[in-house]
Design a protein around this motif. Structure first.
Motif, PDB file in Angstrom:
ATOM      1  N   THR A 342      30.122  -7.858  29.952  1.00  0.00           N
ATOM      2  CA  THR A 342      28.704  -8.027  30.289  1.00  0.00           C
ATOM      3  C   THR A 342      27.985  -6.700  30.493  1.00  0.00           C
ATOM      4  O   THR A 342      26.827  -6.691  30.870  1.00  0.00           O
ATOM      5  CB  THR A 342      28.546  -8.879  31.558  1.00  0.00           C
ATOM      6  OG1 THR A 342      29.224  -8.222  32.646  1.00  0.00           O
ATOM      7  CG2 THR A 342      29.116 -10.265  31.367  1.00  0.00           C
ATOM      8  N   THR A 343      28.690  -5.586  30.260  1.00  0.00           N
ATOM      9  CA  THR A 343      28.022  -4.303  30.443  1.00  0.00           C
ATOM     10  C   THR A 343      26.804  -4.187  29.537  1.00  0.00           C
ATOM     11  O   THR A 343      26.818  -4.641  28.391  1.00  0.00           O
ATOM     12  CB  THR A 343      28.983  -3.128  30.179  1.00  0.00           C
ATOM     13  OG1 THR A 343      28.278  -1.897  30.408  1.00  0.00           O
ATOM     14  CG2 THR A 343      29.524  -3.134  28.758  1.00  0.00           C
ATOM     15  N   LYS A 344      25.755  -3.580  30.056  1.00  0.00           N
ATOM     16  CA  LYS A 344      24.544  -3.363  29.263  1.00  0.00           C
ATOM     17  C   LYS A 344      24.618  -2.076  28.450  1.00  0.00           C
ATOM     18  O   LYS A 344      23.741  -1.809  27.633  1.00  0.00           O
ATOM     19  CB  LYS A 344      23.323  -3.316  30.188  1.00  0.00           C
ATOM     20  CG  LYS A 344      23.067  -4.626  30.926  1.00  0.00           C
ATOM     21  CD  LYS A 344      21.877  -4.509  31.867  1.00  0.00           C
ATOM     22  CE  LYS A 344      21.636  -5.812  32.621  1.00  0.00           C
ATOM     23  NZ  LYS A 344      20.507  -5.694  33.585  1.00  0.00           N
ATOM     24  N   SER A 345      25.677  -1.295  28.689  1.00  0.00           N
ATOM     25  CA  SER A 345      25.784   0.016  28.026  1.00  0.00           C
ATOM     26  C   SER A 345      27.193   0.227  27.467  1.00  0.00           C
ATOM     27  O   SER A 345      27.904   1.143  27.889  1.00  0.00           O
ATOM     28  CB  SER A 345      25.435   1.128  29.021  1.00  0.00           C
ATOM     29  OG  SER A 345      24.193   0.903  29.637  1.00  0.00           O
ATOM     30  N   PRO A 346      27.615  -0.599  26.524  1.00  0.00           N
ATOM     31  CA  PRO A 346      28.984  -0.504  26.019  1.00  0.00           C
ATOM     32  C   PRO A 346      29.304   0.850  25.385  1.00  0.00           C
ATOM     33  O   PRO A 346      30.421   1.349  25.514  1.00  0.00           O
ATOM     34  CB  PRO A 346      29.087  -1.647  25.000  1.00  0.00           C
ATOM     35  CG  PRO A 346      27.667  -1.949  24.633  1.00  0.00           C
ATOM     36  CD  PRO A 346      26.862  -1.682  25.849  1.00  0.00           C
ATOM     37  N   ASP A 347      28.331   1.453  24.688  1.00  0.00           N
ATOM     38  CA  ASP A 347      28.597   2.744  24.045  1.00  0.00           C
ATOM     39  C   ASP A 347      28.840   3.836  25.079  1.00  0.00           C
ATOM     40  O   ASP A 347      29.705   4.693  24.903  1.00  0.00           O
ATOM     41  CB  ASP A 347      27.433   3.135  23.133  1.00  0.00           C
ATOM     42  CG  ASP A 347      27.310   2.230  21.913  1.00  0.00           C
ATOM     43  OD1 ASP A 347      28.251   1.451  21.651  1.00  0.00           O
ATOM     44  OD2 ASP A 347      26.270   2.307  21.232  1.00  0.00           O
ATOM     45  N   VAL A 348      28.067   3.803  26.151  1.00  0.00           N
ATOM     46  CA  VAL A 348      28.239   4.791  27.217  1.00  0.00           C
ATOM     47  C   VAL A 348      29.574   4.561  27.923  1.00  0.00           C
ATOM     48  O   VAL A 348      30.302   5.507  28.234  1.00  0.00           O
ATOM     49  CB  VAL A 348      27.073   4.727  28.226  1.00  0.00           C
ATOM     50  CG1 VAL A 348      27.330   5.673  29.404  1.00  0.00           C
ATOM     51  CG2 VAL A 348      25.758   5.076  27.540  1.00  0.00           C
TER      52      VAL A 348
END
Length: 453
Positions: A342-348
């Motif tokens: 559910t992370t909003k920032s998978p790339d980070v």
């Protein structure tokens, strides 16, 4: 039955941060995880409506929650490494939260059940299948295949140990192996030789009995490892057996009876302390280990814990392999970094994980607290830069013992995290004389069948 005790800690700590507290039994935990609904974002919704989705601003502020267990020394090192990352990425704010192992998975389950698992969280092979199987973890395969998480210089066995169902569900934080940690100072005072690689359990029990005798019964030779799942596992593997065969137990009730009897006899000989003395150490907390509290010469731990344990005592500590043929051991992932689906920032999130396992500066900060670095170049740089003698000893031990290891088994199946607690509780009923080894083994197999179903 003696009150249930928590799972063995990698290292102890105080709770920091703001994640909600929560404690529950395993049945409740699984019910919560089973009810966890992980929504997959409808990527490209604007494009579907005939509009292009705007490119994300790489400099936009990003907030990342980061959760792990460990001791204060681990917390300091981890927070220092995360600050280094933030100094290189000023738009990223990482909020760290850490605590002792006790209650860690209860708390993680509470958060995950609400669909808000931390963006990055520490996990071990006891919870790997549980959380991956319930879609809590982010599939990192596209990041490893594209080298955004570069595993090209990691031992293949470590990378594969984080794979389930064809997906890279987690990245090992380092390589580790079980080790017995002993009080070198006390052995010198008593005029006793140090334990050696390849000793049988019968040898080390006789050795422990001699220590107890020499100390006049005021100090014991060994901690009782009968409730330690990894000790049982290695004991089985040294005999050519395994703990698991897929989702089932691979050993018999008779095997477990033999294991329990081994330690009943050891207690009768005085090689291990009374149950009340051992009980204080079964959580795995560094602070309560009998080597640290100076009640026994040997504690059954992990190789990466030598440095942390040394900080807790003035006596000089050293380590060697668990008893039995070293082929029973294998190079294990000490812990893993996993990410929330559910992370909003998978790339980070992927970039932070890549930084922690592949950046030389970060590696030098983290040292070998979570085992030897995965990246072999980082491992060499870290080894060359170490100033902590016990961390150097850890590297030397791993380099010496690894060639003697057997092949790694598959990661434990779902249900293992609770099953190791079951083993601990039931083993303590034997230690306290409340059950015979036969009755305890029968109870374990009954509960194990239900837990692994």
């Amino acid at each position: 039955m003696h009150p249930a005790t928590p799972a063995p800690a990698d290292q102890p700590a105080q709770l920091h941060g703001s994640l909600p507290a929560g404690g529950m039994n395993r049945r409740h935990l699984l019910r919560m995880l089973a009810g966890t609904a992980i929504a997959v974002p409808a990527a490209g919704l604007l494009a579907a409506c005939g509009e292009e989705e705007p490119a994300a601003d790489p400099n936009a502020p990003v907030n990342i929650s980061f959760f792990w267990w460990g001791g204060e020394a681990r917390a300091k090192l981890t927070e220092e490494a995360l600050k280094l990352y933030m100094s290189k990425h000023p738009n990223v704010t990482i909020t760290p939260t850490w605590q002792a192992f006790t209650g860690y998975y209860d708390k993680l389950a509470t958060i995950a059940a609400g669909g808000n698992a931390p963006d990055i969280f520490q996990i071990d092979d006891n919870g790997l299948a549980e959380y991956a199987g319930r879609n809590v973890t982010l599939d990192l395969s596209k990041y490893t295949s594209s080298n955004k998480i570069d595993v090209s210089k990691h031992p293949e066995s470590l990378t594969k140990y984080g794979q389930l169902g064809g997906k890279q569900v987690a990245i090992a934080t380092g390589e580790n192996t079980p080790a017995i940690i002993y009080d070198k100072t006390k052995l010198g005072e008593l005029g006793v030789e140090a334990p050696a690689v390849g000793w049988t359990y019968e040898q080390i029990i006789a050795w422990g009995q001699g220590i107890t005798t020499k100390s006049g019964g005021k100090y014991w030779g060994l901690m009782d490892p009968s409730s330690d799942y990894k000790a049982l596992w290695l004991w089985l593997r040294a005999q050519g057996k395994e703990f698991y065969d897929g989702p089932k137990l691979a050993f018999t009730e008779g095997d477990l009876v033999g294991w329990f009897k081994l330690w009943v006899d050891a207690r009768a000989k005085g090689a291990i302390p009374p149950a009340d003395v051992c009980h204080e150490a079964v959580t795995g907390s560094v602070a309560t280990q009998l080597v640290v509290t100076k009640k026994a010469a040997v504690s059954f731990m992990w190789s990466n814990q030598l440095s942390e344990m040394q900080k807790a005592t003035k006596n000089d500590l050293a380590m060697t392999a668990y008893p039995g043929d070293p082929k029973g051991q294998w190079a294990r992932a000490s812990t893993y970094w996993a990410a929330s689906r559910t992370t909003k920032s998978p790339d980070v999130v992927a970039d932070i994980i890549n930084f922690l396992v592949n950046d030389v500066e970060a590696g030098k900060i983290l040292g070998v607290d979570r085992g030897l670095p995965n990246n072999l170049d980082v491992r060499k740089a870290v080894s060359d830069a170490l100033t902590d003698q016990k961390m150097k000893d850890t590297v030397a031990f791993e380099n010496e013992i690894t060639p003697k290891f057997g092949p790694a088994p598959a990661p434990p199946p779902k249900g293992h995290s609770g099953l190791r607690n079951t083993l601990r509780d039931i083993a303590e009923t034997v230690a306290y004389g409340k059950q015979t080894p036969e009755a305890a083994a029968k109870q374990f197999f009954t509960e194990a069948t239900a837990a692994l179903a």
